[in-house]
Design a protein around this motif. Sequence first.
Motif, PDB file in Angstrom:
ATOM      1  N   GLY A 310     -34.768   2.693 -19.007  1.00 24.37           N
ATOM      2  CA  GLY A 310     -33.971   2.761 -20.227  1.00 24.37           C
ATOM      3  C   GLY A 310     -33.142   1.496 -20.410  1.00 24.37           C
ATOM      4  N   SER A 311     -32.537   1.014 -19.295  1.00 12.91           N
ATOM      5  CA  SER A 311     -31.752  -0.216 -19.368  1.00 12.91           C
ATOM      6  C   SER A 311     -32.636  -1.383 -19.761  1.00 12.91           C
ATOM      7  N   ALA A 312     -33.870  -1.401 -19.212  1.00 14.02           N
ATOM      8  CA  ALA A 312     -34.786  -2.496 -19.531  1.00 14.02           C
ATOM      9  C   ALA A 312     -35.181  -2.486 -21.008  1.00 14.02           C
ATOM     10  N   LEU A 313     -35.003  -1.342 -21.683  1.00 13.32           N
ATOM     11  CA  LEU A 313     -35.304  -1.260 -23.117  1.00 13.32           C
ATOM     12  C   LEU A 313     -34.065  -1.468 -23.981  1.00 13.32           C
ATOM     13  N   LEU A 314     -32.948  -0.824 -23.578  1.00 11.50           N
ATOM     14  CA  LEU A 314     -31.741  -0.903 -24.402  1.00 11.50           C
ATOM     15  C   LEU A 314     -31.087  -2.284 -24.280  1.00 11.50           C
ATOM     16  N   GLY A 315     -31.185  -2.911 -23.101  1.00 11.12           N
ATOM     17  CA  GLY A 315     -30.618  -4.247 -22.901  1.00 11.12           C
ATOM     18  C   GLY A 315     -31.139  -5.246 -23.931  1.00 11.12           C
ATOM     19  N   PRO A 316     -32.475  -5.350 -24.065  1.00  9.75           N
ATOM     20  CA  PRO A 316     -33.018  -6.257 -25.075  1.00  9.75           C
ATOM     21  C   PRO A 316     -32.587  -5.883 -26.496  1.00  9.75           C
ATOM     22  N   CYS A 317     -32.521  -4.570 -26.810  1.00  7.46           N
ATOM     23  CA  CYS A 317     -32.079  -4.158 -28.145  1.00  7.46           C
ATOM     24  C   CYS A 317     -30.705  -4.746 -28.437  1.00  7.46           C
ATOM     25  N   LEU A 318     -29.801  -4.580 -27.460  1.00  6.33           N
ATOM     26  CA  LEU A 318     -28.425  -5.027 -27.648  1.00  6.33           C
ATOM     27  C   LEU A 318     -28.354  -6.544 -27.750  1.00  6.33           C
ATOM     28  N   LEU A 319     -29.073  -7.210 -26.850  1.00  9.00           N
ATOM     29  CA  LEU A 319     -28.991  -8.668 -26.807  1.00  9.00           C
ATOM     30  C   LEU A 319     -29.578  -9.281 -28.074  1.00  9.00           C
ATOM     31  N   LEU A 320     -30.710  -8.739 -28.543  1.00 15.15           N
ATOM     32  CA  LEU A 320     -31.333  -9.301 -29.742  1.00 15.15           C
ATOM     33  C   LEU A 320     -30.470  -9.044 -30.973  1.00 15.15           C
ATOM     34  N   THR A 321     -29.836  -7.863 -31.018  1.00 17.19           N
ATOM     35  CA  THR A 321     -28.938  -7.585 -32.139  1.00 17.19           C
ATOM     36  C   THR A 321     -27.770  -8.569 -32.120  1.00 17.19           C
ATOM     37  N   ALA A 322     -27.184  -8.759 -30.933  1.00 14.75           N
ATOM     38  CA  ALA A 322     -26.066  -9.704 -30.819  1.00 14.75           C
ATOM     39  C   ALA A 322     -26.525 -11.097 -31.220  1.00 14.75           C
ATOM     40  N   ASP A 323     -27.743 -11.461 -30.816  1.00 13.69           N
ATOM     41  CA  ASP A 323     -28.261 -12.793 -31.143  1.00 13.69           C
ATOM     42  C   ASP A 323     -28.471 -12.935 -32.643  1.00 13.69           C
ATOM     43  N   LEU A 324     -28.928 -11.831 -33.259  1.00 17.89           N
ATOM     44  CA  LEU A 324     -29.143 -11.850 -34.707  1.00 17.89           C
ATOM     45  C   LEU A 324     -27.805 -12.085 -35.418  1.00 17.89           C
ATOM     46  N   ILE A 325     -26.767 -11.375 -34.940  1.00 16.58           N
ATOM     47  CA  ILE A 325     -25.427 -11.572 -35.506  1.00 16.58           C
ATOM     48  C   ILE A 325     -24.982 -13.014 -35.264  1.00 16.58           C
ATOM     49  N   ALA A 326     -25.199 -13.501 -34.037  1.00 10.99           N
ATOM     50  CA  ALA A 326     -24.727 -14.832 -33.667  1.00 10.99           C
ATOM     51  C   ALA A 326     -25.325 -15.908 -34.562  1.00 10.99           C
ATOM     52  N   ARG A 327     -26.597 -15.732 -34.953  1.00 12.91           N
ATOM     53  CA  ARG A 327     -27.178 -16.832 -35.738  1.00 12.91           C
ATOM     54  C   ARG A 327     -27.207 -16.585 -37.235  1.00 12.91           C
ATOM     55  N   THR A 328     -26.785 -15.405 -37.710  1.00 14.51           N
ATOM     56  CA  THR A 328     -26.756 -15.187 -39.155  1.00 14.51           C
ATOM     57  C   THR A 328     -25.340 -15.148 -39.710  1.00 14.51           C
ATOM     58  N   LEU A 329     -24.353 -14.847 -38.869  1.00 12.91           N
ATOM     59  CA  LEU A 329     -22.995 -14.640 -39.360  1.00 12.91           C
ATOM     60  C   LEU A 329     -22.458 -15.885 -40.062  1.00 12.91           C
ATOM     61  N   ILE A 330     -22.635 -17.066 -39.438  1.00  9.07           N
ATOM     62  CA  ILE A 330     -22.116 -18.281 -40.057  1.00  9.07           C
ATOM     63  C   ILE A 330     -23.255 -19.262 -40.334  1.00  9.07           C
ATOM     64  N   ALA A 331     -24.451 -18.679 -40.689  1.00  9.00           N
ATOM     65  CA  ALA A 331     -25.635 -19.503 -40.906  1.00  9.00           C
ATOM     66  C   ALA A 331     -25.343 -20.588 -41.947  1.00  9.00           C
ATOM     67  N   PRO A 332     -25.912 -21.784 -41.851  1.00  9.33           N
ATOM     68  CA  PRO A 332     -26.936 -22.194 -40.888  1.00  9.33           C
ATOM     69  C   PRO A 332     -26.400 -22.551 -39.497  1.00  9.33           C
ATOM     70  N   ALA A 333     -25.061 -22.573 -39.322  1.00  7.54           N
ATOM     71  CA  ALA A 333     -24.552 -22.824 -37.969  1.00  7.54           C
ATOM     72  C   ALA A 333     -24.748 -21.568 -37.123  1.00  7.54           C
ATOM     73  N   GLU A 334     -24.479 -21.688 -35.828  1.00  5.79           N
ATOM     74  CA  GLU A 334     -24.784 -20.589 -34.926  1.00  5.79           C
ATOM     75  C   GLU A 334     -23.609 -20.344 -33.989  1.00  5.79           C
ATOM     76  N   LEU A 335     -23.224 -19.077 -33.838  1.00  2.00           N
ATOM     77  CA  LEU A 335     -22.177 -18.738 -32.873  1.00  2.00           C
ATOM     78  C   LEU A 335     -22.809 -18.650 -31.488  1.00  2.00           C
ATOM     79  N   PRO A 336     -22.068 -19.023 -30.444  1.00  2.00           N
ATOM     80  CA  PRO A 336     -22.616 -18.768 -29.105  1.00  2.00           C
ATOM     81  C   PRO A 336     -22.741 -17.258 -28.870  1.00  2.00           C
ATOM     82  N   LEU A 337     -23.868 -16.864 -28.310  1.00  2.00           N
ATOM     83  CA  LEU A 337     -24.175 -15.440 -28.091  1.00  2.00           C
ATOM     84  C   LEU A 337     -23.145 -14.768 -27.185  1.00  2.00           C
TER      85      LEU A 337
END
Lengths: 363, 279
Positions: A310-337
């Motif tokens: 479950g961790s091996a599945l939920l971990g990527p979900c969380l990280l990719l969501t955070a990454d999506l936020i990190a690179r879209t929030l102040i696009a085209p610039a990128e927040l550090p994840l």
Amino acid sequence: MGTPAYVLTVKSLPRRRRSISVLTILVILLMAIVLASVGIGVVRISPGQIFAILVKQVGISLSRPFEEQQEVVLVAIRLPRGILGILVGAGLAVSGAAMQALFRNPLADPGLIGVSSGAALAAVSIIVLGTKLFGGLFHALGFFTLPVIAFIGGLGTTLAVYKLSHFEGRIQVTTTLLAGIAINTLAGAGIGLLTYMTTDVQLRSITFWNLGSLGGTTWTTVGVVAPFILAAIIFILQLSRPFNVLLLGEAEAEHLGVPVEPFKRRVVILVAMMVGAAVSMTGMIGFVGLIVPHLLRLMIGPDHRYLLPGSALLGPCLLLTADLIARTLIAPAELPLGIVTAFVGAPFFLWLLLQDRRRGKFL
Amino acid sequence: MIEAHQISVKIGAQFLLQGVSLKILPGEVVAVIGPNGAGKSTLLKVLSGEWVPSDGEVWMAGRPLRTWSILERARRRAVLPQDSTLAFPFTALEVVLMGRTPHCKDLERACDYEIARTALIAVGALHLEARLYPTLSGGERQRVQLARVLAQIGDTFSIHPCYLLLDEPIARLDLIHQYSTLQIVRDFARAGVGVLLILHDLNLVAQYADRIALLKSGRLIAEGSPWDVLTPEVIQSAFAMSVVVIPHPYLGCPLVIPSPGPDLVPNSVDLIGRCKEKK
């Protein structure tokens, strides 16, 4: 044990059924998040186009139209980034679950006990002193230099914290966390010293280490990290049952036939491998290892046979969501994840502390 | 048979155990008694293989215990420690199923569930099976842990001799569960399991043990049947307390009646009160 007074109906635990449905949902969720993650950005790519581009890589053309730019962005940038996100998210979350079991403490996290900062210190040392002191090493190991060095750094700090918190066969929780803080501070001081000695160019990549990011991922990065994290996860998944029994206590686990010392050593090495590899390519991304197993335990209970996958599945979900936020929030610039995960993770950690206090438990 | 031969355990310059020899035969209940700090738990840890003695050797079924693998040991003997800290929210049934670890590979089989549930019935805790372990009371936890230990040897004792090593199994139990637990232990012994238990209540020991080993300051100072060991003289020498021993009116075993004199301890009220006055 004598004949029971009545015939027992032997049925599977409801929890087991629930765990399996949660795991299924997580698989679907992860696929959806991956699609969103590789599709959303300055260049938008629809799921249909993603599919068409992917099958084109193996030589099948579909009628679905897409632009050449979309193909380049997907194949050269978004896809490796997404896969690295999956690997690192899974590695960090599984490490967190393993650490929490090893220390029999739901607050353990690779970050809190110094694994990531040790790996980061080692990686930063290589960046700053690399050409001067480790030139030969670079020659010998090539792209693998950073993950290997970060692995050694992570292993070193894990062992140090582990030894410090071990007393007369028992792991002392408070000592663990305090030793972790001390080791973190020490590694932080080391990183600070190296930062002070560094050039401007190196400074940028050190900042990257401290804040964590999936930016700049290439297929080479993925190729270097994947074997470490995949191998470690596969090994750890085999150890689910001993992990459960270890939660009863080390003496109890040994009485139940688990050779505790070799088991613990193996886990420490595997965690250092995963975290070292992850940190070497993405820098320090905190709190994923803490939050993911916790959320899962709330949903499916503490059984590691479900908690680890479950961790091996939920971990990527969380990280990719955070990454999506990190690179879209102040696009085209990128927040550090790392900043995004910390903004979510730190309040969650405080909430956990308060929960524990309410239950009258001191750590 | 589990046999401890001339066991010594030394930490620094201090002996926790010194030259202790003890046998546990299949089918008998051996009770270890003695004052606090006498080395009872240390002896149990040595017999279970958790601690390696500084001197002497423990044997199980004719082989030195240290030559048994950890898994082999777990299939032959189960150990109930004094207190288990489990902070993770497993259900009581899941805790008992952990007792099946030495026997199943990954997922529990149907028979493991059956053994675990039957063990819960035996300790009168089946109604707790779905409860989360951390939410149970001290006595309930102890019974669930006992069920786990029983489940561990549940289907093997009929194949080859098995052993139960129990460290104060009834310390937190209420009256009825103290007796029912010891009755379970007796039943297992009658079925061929060798049991070693550490107890403090001399009358329960007299009633349920075949043999008693009395430890004091790490040495075995008396061993034998209840009538041999539970004499006023022996108890006086071990516990520094005078008792009267009479035959139990119904059971025929010794009945120990403590009769402390008024001068058992110095008057603490006076002593502590005086500290105040000095100030």
